[in-house]
Motif scaffolding. Sequence first.
Motif, mmCIF file in Angstrom:
data_model
loop_
_atom_site.group_PDB
_atom_site.id
_atom_site.type_symbol
_atom_site.label_atom_id
_atom_site.label_comp_id
_atom_site.label_asym_id
_atom_site.label_seq_id
_atom_site.Cartn_x
_atom_site.Cartn_y
_atom_site.Cartn_z
ATOM 1 N N GLU A 236 0.779 -1.221 0.000
ATOM 2 C CA GLU A 236 0.000 0.000 0.000
ATOM 3 C C GLU A 236 0.821 1.286 0.000
ATOM 4 N N ASN A 237 2.112 1.199 0.250
ATOM 5 C CA ASN A 237 2.931 2.408 0.351
ATOM 6 C C ASN A 237 4.047 2.432 -0.677
ATOM 7 N N PHE A 238 4.295 3.625 -1.203
ATOM 8 C CA PHE A 238 5.336 3.760 -2.225
ATOM 9 C C PHE A 238 5.980 5.139 -2.062
ATOM 10 N N PRO A 239 6.881 5.294 -1.102
ATOM 11 C CA PRO A 239 7.505 6.600 -0.885
ATOM 12 C C PRO A 239 8.554 6.931 -1.933
ATOM 13 N N LEU A 240 8.663 8.202 -2.235
ATOM 14 C CA LEU A 240 9.661 8.719 -3.172
ATOM 15 C C LEU A 240 10.588 9.657 -2.416
ATOM 16 N N THR A 241 11.893 9.413 -2.495
ATOM 17 C CA THR A 241 12.861 10.228 -1.780
ATOM 18 C C THR A 241 13.773 10.960 -2.746
ATOM 19 N N LEU A 242 13.912 12.245 -2.498
ATOM 20 C CA LEU A 242 14.912 13.042 -3.199
ATOM 21 C C LEU A 242 16.086 13.141 -2.238
ATOM 22 N N GLU A 243 17.170 12.483 -2.547
ATOM 23 C CA GLU A 243 18.269 12.358 -1.580
ATOM 24 C C GLU A 243 18.975 13.685 -1.331
ATOM 25 N N SER A 244 19.121 14.487 -2.359
ATOM 26 C CA SER A 244 19.737 15.807 -2.245
ATOM 27 C C SER A 244 19.032 16.713 -3.246
ATOM 28 N N ALA A 245 18.007 17.386 -2.778
ATOM 29 C CA ALA A 245 17.126 18.122 -3.685
ATOM 30 C C ALA A 245 17.863 19.201 -4.481
ATOM 31 N N THR A 246 17.475 19.340 -5.727
ATOM 32 C CA THR A 246 18.009 20.392 -6.597
ATOM 33 C C THR A 246 16.862 21.239 -7.115
ATOM 34 N N ARG A 247 17.152 22.424 -7.586
ATOM 35 C CA ARG A 247 16.110 23.331 -8.074
ATOM 36 C C ARG A 247 15.357 22.724 -9.254
ATOM 37 N N SER A 248 16.062 21.929 -10.044
ATOM 38 C CA SER A 248 15.417 21.316 -11.207
ATOM 39 C C SER A 248 14.371 20.281 -10.802
ATOM 40 N N GLN A 249 14.333 19.914 -9.534
ATOM 41 C CA GLN A 249 13.332 18.973 -9.057
ATOM 42 C C GLN A 249 12.075 19.672 -8.540
ATOM 43 N N THR A 250 12.034 20.978 -8.653
ATOM 44 C CA THR A 250 10.807 21.710 -8.371
ATOM 45 C C THR A 250 9.765 21.273 -9.393
ATOM 46 N N SER A 251 8.642 20.782 -8.897
ATOM 47 C CA SER A 251 7.651 20.199 -9.792
ATOM 48 C C SER A 251 6.410 19.801 -8.995
ATOM 49 N N VAL A 252 5.411 19.322 -9.716
ATOM 50 C CA VAL A 252 4.271 18.677 -9.079
ATOM 51 C C VAL A 252 4.447 17.178 -9.260
ATOM 52 N N TYR A 253 4.377 16.455 -8.164
ATOM 53 C CA TYR A 253 4.594 15.009 -8.184
ATOM 54 C C TYR A 253 3.273 14.280 -7.970
ATOM 55 N N PHE A 254 2.993 13.351 -8.879
ATOM 56 C CA PHE A 254 1.782 12.542 -8.774
ATOM 57 C C PHE A 254 2.152 11.086 -8.559
ATOM 58 N N CYS A 255 1.453 10.491 -7.638
ATOM 59 C CA CYS A 255 1.535 9.054 -7.433
ATOM 60 C C CYS A 255 0.293 8.443 -8.076
ATOM 61 N N ALA A 256 0.416 7.256 -8.620
ATOM 62 C CA ALA A 256 -0.725 6.575 -9.227
ATOM 63 C C ALA A 256 -0.634 5.091 -8.918
ATOM 64 N N SER A 257 -1.772 4.415 -9.010
ATOM 65 C CA SER A 257 -1.772 2.966 -8.824
ATOM 66 C C SER A 257 -2.694 2.329 -9.847
ATOM 67 N N SER A 258 -2.451 1.075 -10.139
ATOM 68 C CA SER A 258 -3.324 0.325 -11.038
ATOM 69 C C SER A 258 -3.346 -1.121 -10.605
ATOM 70 N N GLU A 259 -4.436 -1.768 -10.966
ATOM 71 C CA GLU A 259 -4.630 -3.159 -10.578
ATOM 72 C C GLU A 259 -3.606 -4.056 -11.258
ATOM 73 N N SER A 260 -3.328 -3.743 -12.524
ATOM 74 C CA SER A 260 -2.389 -4.546 -13.286
ATOM 75 C C SER A 260 -1.570 -3.644 -14.188
ATOM 76 N N GLY A 261 -0.583 -4.228 -14.861
ATOM 77 C CA GLY A 261 0.237 -3.465 -15.782
ATOM 78 C C GLY A 261 0.132 -4.061 -17.173
ATOM 79 N N GLY A 262 0.764 -3.464 -18.128
ATOM 80 C CA GLY A 262 0.729 -4.019 -19.476
ATOM 81 C C GLY A 262 0.103 -3.090 -20.477
#
Lengths: 110, 117
Positions: free
Chosen positions: B72-98
Motif C-alpha cells: 500500500e505504500n510507495f515513498p519517493l525520496t529526493l536524496e539531495s534536492a536540486t532546483r530542477s526537481q521543483t515540480s508537481v509530483y503525482f503518485c498513481a496505482s493500477s490493478e495490473s500493468g501491461g
Amino acid sequence: QQPVQSPQAVILREGEDAVINCSSSKALYSVHWYRQKHGEAPVFLMILLKGGEQKGHDKISASFNEKKQQSSLYLTASQLSYSGTYFCGTALIYGQNFVFGPGTRLSVLP
Amino acid sequence: DAGITQSPRYKITETGRQVTLMCHQTWSHSYMFWYRQDLGHGLRLIYYSAAADITDKGEVPDGYVVSRSKTENFPLTLESATRSQTSVYFCASSESGGGAHSTDTQYFGPGTRLTVL
C-alpha cells in the motif's frame, strides 16, 4: 518515444465540437486517454487497443488508426465541464508502461 | 478513507536537503507509479513498482530513490534536492500493468507541489 499531441491548445464555445490527435512515430499497441482539470489529478477516460473498436464515453469518443499510428479523441457538443488538459498515453508493446504526451489544453467558453 | 493519498500536499525545501514524498493506496493495487509534471512536458514517469519489493526505473529516475516494503505504500525520496526537481509530483496505482486492459487504468493521487529553493 513521447507521443505528439495536436493541437497544443484549443478554445471552443459551448456546444461546439473538437478533435484532439495523438500520434507516434512507431507502431502503437494501446492508447490511453486522460483528462486533467486545473489543479486536480488526471482522470482516466478510455483505453483503445490495436485492432479494437472505437470507444465512447458520454459525448466523448475516440478512435485508433493503426495505419497512421494515431488516435483521435472526439468531443461532441462541448460542455463547460469538458475544459481541462487532455493527455494521451501510448504503449508500443504489451507489458510496456505507457508514455504520456505533452497534453492538449481545451477551454470551453459559455 | 479509501483511495490514493499523498503527503504532504505542499512542500518547500532547500537545495541539498533530503525530502520524502509519501503515497498510500487502499485498493491493494499491485502497480504503483511516480510521475512528475512540468509545464510543456506532460507527465513523466520517475519510477514504478509491480509489487512489493519490485521497483524499476522510468523515464527520469536520476536523483530519486524509491522503496516498496508494503503493497500500500510507495515513498519517493529526493536524496539531495536540486532546483530542477521543483515540480508537481503525482503518485498513481493500477490493478495490473501491461497497458492493454481496463485493469491497467491508473488512478492518480491529488499530487504534491514541491518547491526547491
